[in-house]
Design a protein around this motif. Structure first.
Motif, PDB file in Angstrom:
ATOM      1  N   TYR A 211    -101.188 -78.146 -64.046  1.00  0.00           N
ATOM      2  CA  TYR A 211    -100.907 -78.206 -62.602  1.00  0.00           C
ATOM      3  C   TYR A 211     -99.688 -77.370 -62.265  1.00  0.00           C
ATOM      4  O   TYR A 211     -98.635 -77.533 -62.871  1.00  0.00           O
ATOM      5  CB  TYR A 211    -100.636 -79.658 -62.178  1.00  0.00           C
ATOM      6  CG  TYR A 211    -101.818 -80.568 -62.367  1.00  0.00           C
ATOM      7  CD1 TYR A 211    -102.804 -80.662 -61.397  1.00  0.00           C
ATOM      8  CD2 TYR A 211    -101.948 -81.339 -63.523  1.00  0.00           C
ATOM      9  CE1 TYR A 211    -103.903 -81.488 -61.560  1.00  0.00           C
ATOM     10  CE2 TYR A 211    -103.047 -82.179 -63.698  1.00  0.00           C
ATOM     11  CZ  TYR A 211    -104.014 -82.244 -62.715  1.00  0.00           C
ATOM     12  OH  TYR A 211    -105.096 -83.055 -62.893  1.00  0.00           O
ATOM     13  N   VAL A 212     -99.843 -76.474 -61.286  1.00  0.00           N
ATOM     14  CA  VAL A 212     -98.683 -75.713 -60.799  1.00  0.00           C
ATOM     15  C   VAL A 212     -98.674 -75.735 -59.278  1.00  0.00           C
ATOM     16  O   VAL A 212     -99.695 -76.014 -58.637  1.00  0.00           O
ATOM     17  CB  VAL A 212     -98.677 -74.251 -61.316  1.00  0.00           C
ATOM     18  CG1 VAL A 212     -98.611 -74.193 -62.832  1.00  0.00           C
ATOM     19  CG2 VAL A 212     -99.878 -73.478 -60.801  1.00  0.00           C
ATOM     20  N   GLU A 213     -97.505 -75.447 -58.715  1.00  0.00           N
ATOM     21  CA  GLU A 213     -97.387 -75.421 -57.258  1.00  0.00           C
ATOM     22  C   GLU A 213     -97.008 -74.032 -56.777  1.00  0.00           C
ATOM     23  O   GLU A 213     -96.232 -73.330 -57.434  1.00  0.00           O
ATOM     24  CB  GLU A 213     -96.345 -76.447 -56.801  1.00  0.00           C
ATOM     25  CG  GLU A 213     -96.940 -77.843 -56.775  1.00  0.00           C
ATOM     26  CD  GLU A 213     -95.911 -78.953 -56.607  1.00  0.00           C
ATOM     27  OE1 GLU A 213     -94.700 -78.689 -56.762  1.00  0.00           O
ATOM     28  OE2 GLU A 213     -96.351 -80.070 -56.322  1.00  0.00           O
ATOM     29  N   VAL A 214     -97.549 -73.659 -55.632  1.00  0.00           N
ATOM     30  CA  VAL A 214     -97.170 -72.406 -54.976  1.00  0.00           C
ATOM     31  C   VAL A 214     -96.963 -72.690 -53.493  1.00  0.00           C
ATOM     32  O   VAL A 214     -97.244 -73.790 -53.017  1.00  0.00           O
ATOM     33  CB  VAL A 214     -98.251 -71.304 -55.167  1.00  0.00           C
ATOM     34  CG1 VAL A 214     -98.535 -71.033 -56.634  1.00  0.00           C
ATOM     35  CG2 VAL A 214     -99.529 -71.656 -54.428  1.00  0.00           C
ATOM     36  N   GLY A 215     -96.467 -71.690 -52.762  1.00  0.00           N
ATOM     37  CA  GLY A 215     -96.326 -71.812 -51.303  1.00  0.00           C
ATOM     38  C   GLY A 215     -95.332 -72.889 -50.899  1.00  0.00           C
ATOM     39  O   GLY A 215     -94.329 -73.125 -51.582  1.00  0.00           O
ATOM     40  N   GLN A 216     -95.639 -73.555 -49.796  1.00  0.00           N
ATOM     41  CA  GLN A 216     -94.725 -74.562 -49.256  1.00  0.00           C
ATOM     42  C   GLN A 216     -94.461 -75.675 -50.271  1.00  0.00           C
ATOM     43  O   GLN A 216     -93.335 -76.152 -50.406  1.00  0.00           O
ATOM     44  CB  GLN A 216     -95.305 -75.145 -47.960  1.00  0.00           C
ATOM     45  CG  GLN A 216     -94.306 -75.924 -47.129  1.00  0.00           C
ATOM     46  CD  GLN A 216     -93.057 -75.104 -46.783  1.00  0.00           C
ATOM     47  OE1 GLN A 216     -93.150 -73.972 -46.319  1.00  0.00           O
ATOM     48  NE2 GLN A 216     -91.883 -75.657 -47.051  1.00  0.00           N
TER      49      GLN A 216
ATOM     50  N   ASP B 254     -97.072 -67.510 -64.965  1.00  0.00           N
ATOM     51  CA  ASP B 254     -97.245 -67.655 -66.420  1.00  0.00           C
ATOM     52  C   ASP B 254     -98.482 -68.478 -66.741  1.00  0.00           C
ATOM     53  O   ASP B 254     -99.248 -68.156 -67.650  1.00  0.00           O
ATOM     54  CB  ASP B 254     -96.012 -68.339 -67.040  1.00  0.00           C
ATOM     55  CG  ASP B 254     -94.788 -67.430 -67.010  1.00  0.00           C
ATOM     56  OD1 ASP B 254     -94.956 -66.221 -66.785  1.00  0.00           O
ATOM     57  OD2 ASP B 254     -93.667 -67.951 -67.196  1.00  0.00           O
ATOM     58  N   SER B 255     -98.672 -69.560 -65.997  1.00  0.00           N
ATOM     59  CA  SER B 255     -99.820 -70.421 -66.260  1.00  0.00           C
ATOM     60  C   SER B 255    -101.128 -69.650 -66.056  1.00  0.00           C
ATOM     61  O   SER B 255    -102.030 -69.699 -66.896  1.00  0.00           O
ATOM     62  CB  SER B 255     -99.783 -71.649 -65.338  1.00  0.00           C
ATOM     63  OG  SER B 255    -100.978 -72.385 -65.467  1.00  0.00           O
TER      64      SER B 255
ATOM     65  N   THR C 122    -104.139 -68.945 -68.714  1.00  0.00           N
ATOM     66  CA  THR C 122    -105.478 -69.537 -68.617  1.00  0.00           C
ATOM     67  C   THR C 122    -106.526 -68.546 -68.106  1.00  0.00           C
ATOM     68  O   THR C 122    -107.689 -68.629 -68.479  1.00  0.00           O
ATOM     69  CB  THR C 122    -105.483 -70.744 -67.659  1.00  0.00           C
ATOM     70  OG1 THR C 122    -105.161 -70.291 -66.337  1.00  0.00           O
ATOM     71  CG2 THR C 122    -104.463 -71.799 -68.082  1.00  0.00           C
ATOM     72  N   GLY C 123    -106.118 -67.655 -67.217  1.00  0.00           N
ATOM     73  CA  GLY C 123    -107.076 -66.719 -66.609  1.00  0.00           C
ATOM     74  C   GLY C 123    -108.110 -67.405 -65.741  1.00  0.00           C
ATOM     75  O   GLY C 123    -109.123 -66.809 -65.364  1.00  0.00           O
ATOM     76  N   LEU C 124    -107.858 -68.677 -65.403  1.00  0.00           N
ATOM     77  CA  LEU C 124    -108.855 -69.448 -64.657  1.00  0.00           C
ATOM     78  C   LEU C 124    -108.127 -70.419 -63.727  1.00  0.00           C
ATOM     79  O   LEU C 124    -107.277 -71.189 -64.187  1.00  0.00           O
ATOM     80  CB  LEU C 124    -109.715 -70.231 -65.655  1.00  0.00           C
ATOM     81  CG  LEU C 124    -110.975 -70.905 -65.111  1.00  0.00           C
ATOM     82  CD1 LEU C 124    -112.003 -69.852 -64.701  1.00  0.00           C
ATOM     83  CD2 LEU C 124    -111.575 -71.828 -66.171  1.00  0.00           C
ATOM     84  N   VAL C 125    -108.456 -70.372 -62.442  1.00  0.00           N
ATOM     85  CA  VAL C 125    -107.715 -71.183 -61.470  1.00  0.00           C
ATOM     86  C   VAL C 125    -108.671 -71.911 -60.534  1.00  0.00           C
ATOM     87  O   VAL C 125    -109.613 -71.312 -60.004  1.00  0.00           O
ATOM     88  CB  VAL C 125    -106.781 -70.302 -60.601  1.00  0.00           C
ATOM     89  CG1 VAL C 125    -105.853 -71.167 -59.752  1.00  0.00           C
ATOM     90  CG2 VAL C 125    -105.979 -69.331 -61.443  1.00  0.00           C
ATOM     91  N   LEU C 126    -108.410 -73.196 -60.340  1.00  0.00           N
ATOM     92  CA  LEU C 126    -109.049 -73.943 -59.253  1.00  0.00           C
ATOM     93  C   LEU C 126    -107.950 -74.208 -58.234  1.00  0.00           C
ATOM     94  O   LEU C 126    -106.907 -74.762 -58.564  1.00  0.00           O
ATOM     95  CB  LEU C 126    -109.635 -75.255 -59.769  1.00  0.00           C
ATOM     96  CG  LEU C 126    -110.361 -76.088 -58.703  1.00  0.00           C
ATOM     97  CD1 LEU C 126    -111.595 -75.372 -58.183  1.00  0.00           C
ATOM     98  CD2 LEU C 126    -110.748 -77.452 -59.265  1.00  0.00           C
TER      99      LEU C 126
END
Ligand code: NAI
Ligand code: MG
Length: 335
Positions: A36-41, A58-59, A63-67
């Motif tokens: 789990y990572v966070e972006v934006g606000q 980095d994550s 992984t090369g794969l994002v949901l």
């Protein structure tokens, strides 16, 4: 071995609908290792100074794969869109947006199967040369289209059409007015189309394309277009099948792929547990397709169709009275 997957829950309705999608994945025989990572606000709120923190980069590199859930972008002033930045950083050059009719909607059509392939990193959204004059009365932005970007996305669209047994590719453009940029895209499209004589090829000017999509959408198969036009045309297509709550999208690059809903963070309905989780659940099906887990992907689509046809627990955007979680449960029970 489990497949590493970066999960970005996003803003607004994002966390609720992504949680719903993760529950669907957990109900299948597939094994993901979530990061789990966070972006934006959400990242700024957590004390990061950059809306696209290094930890997230980095994550995704690993992984090369994002949901991904939808991420809010400030209008006008404020930081640059994290969505645009991620697409650019990971060279997710193809945005694939299927429009497939589902049962139980208020749509006028029940027979649509259109795939919009949108160039995802350049054109009007390249973010270059954005200036506003000191007095605030003149604004500029640069639209950049290159031959290599055009070739990349057009070849992707024709290859995808062939691999999926589609019949026709429609190139939407505005080369009559935007002679340089749209003109280059069209020129490259004509060259590439020649190599695919097993596929029907047609060209349409984008405003006429919008009209034809509303009047006779069943005539469309695969649509390939530039970034801005693809953004608008694909939302139009979502409207044809019953709204943004039903429309998934895949951002594809050579080393990385990111799966998300077409829609945004829907601040008008955030926190009410009424957002439709279907678009991001169908995005997970696209992710499973991408991983060649076709049977599992099809199980999700069947369960969605079943729950939609049943109609008991659908969300208000498509005329139901159900909740986000309730509709996700209706899907999971059918898996
Ligand atoms: P939006 O797509 O969030 O909402 C448009 C309308 O559709 C709203 O009335 C909303 O309630 C409805 N809607 C959207 N998704 C729904 C769902 N799952 N279930 C039920 N109703 C749904 O577009 P808007 O309001 O223009 O943008 C809000 C924010 O989202 C902005 O900050 C924008 O930049 C961001 N955004 C992010 C995207 C992404 O992360 N890929 C894509 C589009 C917008
Ligand atoms: Mg959009």
């Amino acid at each position: 071995a489990s497949t590493p997957l970066t999960v970005i829950k996003g803003d607004g309705i994002g966390p609720d609908i992504v949680d719903a999608a993760l529950k669907v994945i957990d109900a299948l025989d597939v094994d993901f290792d979530y990061d789990y990572v966070e972006v934006g606000q959400a990242a700024l709120d957590a004390g990061e100074t950059d809306p696209l923190p290094q930890q997230a980069i980095d994550s995704i590199e690993r992984t090369g794969l994002v949901l991904k859930g939808p991420v809010t972008t400030p209008v006008g002033q404020g930081y640059r869109s994290v969505n645009v930045a991620m697409r650019k950083h990971f060279d997710l050059y193809a945005n694939v947006r299927p429009t497939l009719s589902l049962p139980g909607t208020k749509s006028r059509y029940d027979n649509l199967d259109i795939i919009t392939v949108r160039e995802n990193t350049g054109g009007m959204y390249s973010g270059q040369g954005q200036t506003v004059s000191e007095d605030g009365n003149r604004a500029e932005a640069l639209s950049v289209i290159t031959r290599s970007e055009s070739e990349h996305i057009l070849r992707f669209a024709f290859e995808m059409a062939r691999a999926r047994g589609r019949k026709k590719v429609t190139l939407a453009h505005k080369a009559n007015i935007m002679k340089s940029t749209s003109g280059l895209f069209l020129k490259v499209g004509r060259e590439i189309a020649e190599e695919y004589d097993d596929l029907e090829y047609e060209e349409v000017i984008v405003d006429a394309c919008a009209m034809k999509l509303v009047m006779a959408p069943e005539k469309f198969d695969v649509i390939v277009t530039t970034n801005l036009f693809g953004d608008i045309i694909s939302d139009l297509c979502a409207g044809l099948i019953g709204g943004l709550g039903l429309a998934p999208g895949a951002n594809i690059g050579d080393d990385c792929a990111m799966f998300e809903a077409v829609h945004g963070s829907a601040p008008d309905i955030a926190g009410q547990n009424i957002a439709n989780p279907t678009s991001v659940i169908l995005a997970t099906a696209l992710m499973l397709d991408h991983l060649d887990l076709d049977d599992q992907a099809e199980r999700i689509r069947q369960a969605v169709r079943g729950a939609m046809a049943d109609g008991d627990r659908t969300t208000p955007d498509i005329g139901g009275e159900g909740s986000t979680q309730g509709f996700a449960d209706a899907i999971i029970e059918r898996l």
